[in-house]
Design an enzyme around this catalytic site. Structure first.
Site, PDB file in Angstrom:
ATOM      1  N   HIS A   1      -1.272   1.653  -7.232  1.00  0.00           N
ATOM      2  CA  HIS A   1      -1.706   2.452  -6.084  1.00  0.00           C
ATOM      3  C   HIS A   1      -1.699   3.932  -6.429  1.00  0.00           C
ATOM      4  O   HIS A   1      -0.689   4.462  -6.918  1.00  0.00           O
ATOM      5  CB  HIS A   1      -0.806   2.192  -4.877  1.00  0.00           C
ATOM      6  CG  HIS A   1      -1.221   2.953  -3.653  1.00  0.00           C
ATOM      7  ND1 HIS A   1      -2.392   2.686  -2.977  1.00  0.00           N
ATOM      8  CD2 HIS A   1      -0.639   3.996  -3.005  1.00  0.00           C
ATOM      9  CE1 HIS A   1      -2.507   3.503  -1.952  1.00  0.00           C
ATOM     10  NE2 HIS A   1      -1.455   4.314  -1.947  1.00  0.00           N
ATOM     11  N   SER A   2      -2.812   4.614  -6.180  1.00  0.00           N
ATOM     12  CA  SER A   2      -2.956   6.044  -6.397  1.00  0.00           C
ATOM     13  C   SER A   2      -2.650   6.374  -7.866  1.00  0.00           C
ATOM     14  O   SER A   2      -3.291   5.835  -8.761  1.00  0.00           O
ATOM     15  CB  SER A   2      -2.060   6.808  -5.422  1.00  0.00           C
ATOM     16  OG  SER A   2      -2.392   8.166  -5.383  1.00  0.00           O
ATOM     17  N   MET A   3      -1.683   7.229  -8.166  1.00  0.00           N
ATOM     18  CA  MET A   3      -1.325   7.492  -9.562  1.00  0.00           C
ATOM     19  C   MET A   3      -1.079   6.192 -10.308  1.00  0.00           C
ATOM     20  O   MET A   3      -1.434   6.045 -11.489  1.00  0.00           O
ATOM     21  CB  MET A   3      -0.080   8.376  -9.637  1.00  0.00           C
ATOM     22  CG  MET A   3       0.398   8.691 -11.050  1.00  0.00           C
ATOM     23  SD  MET A   3       2.015   9.512 -11.129  1.00  0.00           S
ATOM     24  CE  MET A   3       3.120   8.092 -10.999  1.00  0.00           C
TER      25      MET A   3
END
Length: 249
Positions: free
Chosen positions: A93-95
């Site tokens: 998720h994300s990074m």
């Protein structure tokens, strides 16, 4: 890396003595393995969940954060070696999407291809922008995080928690903002990209660009209502979709 050192990198959720597959989950910048604490109960019992525990937070608070993508991906790939006796799939998720991608590249270089690479709330690496929020003052950084969506952001209003959380958040932003692969290589694993339809950090073309990092016909886009942290409010739906894709692995 010793077996003891490797174990501290993952929170392992096991519901079967002989799992069919292991799902490795990579949190966002400033995030922890706690993001995925509800997933094991929503997945089939034969899927073991390994939630990545980055240093510099929770029970690894005393450890130094890693601020370089290559070092972080190399270390996680090394830590995964005791768990390579079962097929793997990745969710980031994300990074964490970029970290998962980089770890997948390293495993594939050793001949180990993940069953699926599931990336969430992040544009493809080649769309990385040159920004430097990690150098901003505390209020600017916190305001930016709150603009993405509300996921326990009230913790930054408590001085003691703020002092504990900000160093890891800033270090993670330094890592992801310094990540600019000029020519990202494709992976052999199929890719599914999840995105919140109101995520202010993701341009749709940038999310669709993940399709260029896998084989033709091996990419799917899966949007959900919500902002950058859509997966908290839509957890049951997201995990059901993940489970369906893993069932086909």
């Amino acid at each position: 890396m010793t077996a003891t050192e490797a174990k501290k990198w993952f929170r392992v959720h096991r519901r079967a003595a002989d799992p069919r597959l292991r799902l490795v989950c990579f949190p966002h910048a400033g995030g922890t393995a706690q993001l995925f604490h509800g997933w094991p109960a929503l997945l089939p019992a034969d899927v073991e969940v390994l939630a990545v525990r980055y240093p510099g937070r929770q029970d690894r608070l005393a450890e130094t954060c890693i601020e370089d993508m290559a070092t972080l991906a190399d270390t996680i790939e090394d830590a995964l070696r005791p768990w390579l006796d079962r097929p793997l799939a990745f969710f980031g998720h994300s990074m964490g999407a970029c970290v998962a991608y980089e770890v997948a590249l390293r495993l594939e270089a050793r001949g180990i291809v993940p069953e699926h690479l599931l990336v969430s709330a992040h544009e493809a690496p080649q769309w990385a922008e040159c920004v430097a929020l990690h150098d901003a003052d505390d209020e600017t950084l916190i305001t930016h995080v709150r603009h993405l969506g509300d996921l326990h952001s009230e913790a930054y209003d408590i001085p003691e928690l703020r002092d504990l959380l900000l160093p890891a958040l800033r270090s993670d932003y330094r890592l992801i903002e310094g990540y600019h692969p000029p020519n990202p290589a494709p992976v052999k694993a199929p890719i599914t990209a999840y995105v919140g339809q109101d995520d202010p950090s993701c341009v749709l073309d940038g999310v669709l660009a993940w399709s260029g990092l896998t084989a033709p016909g091996s990419f799917e886009l899966c949007p959900f209502p919500g902002d950058h942290f859509y997966l908290a409010a839509r957890e049951a739906e997201v995990v059901a979709d993940v489970a369906a894709r893993l069932a086909r692995a």
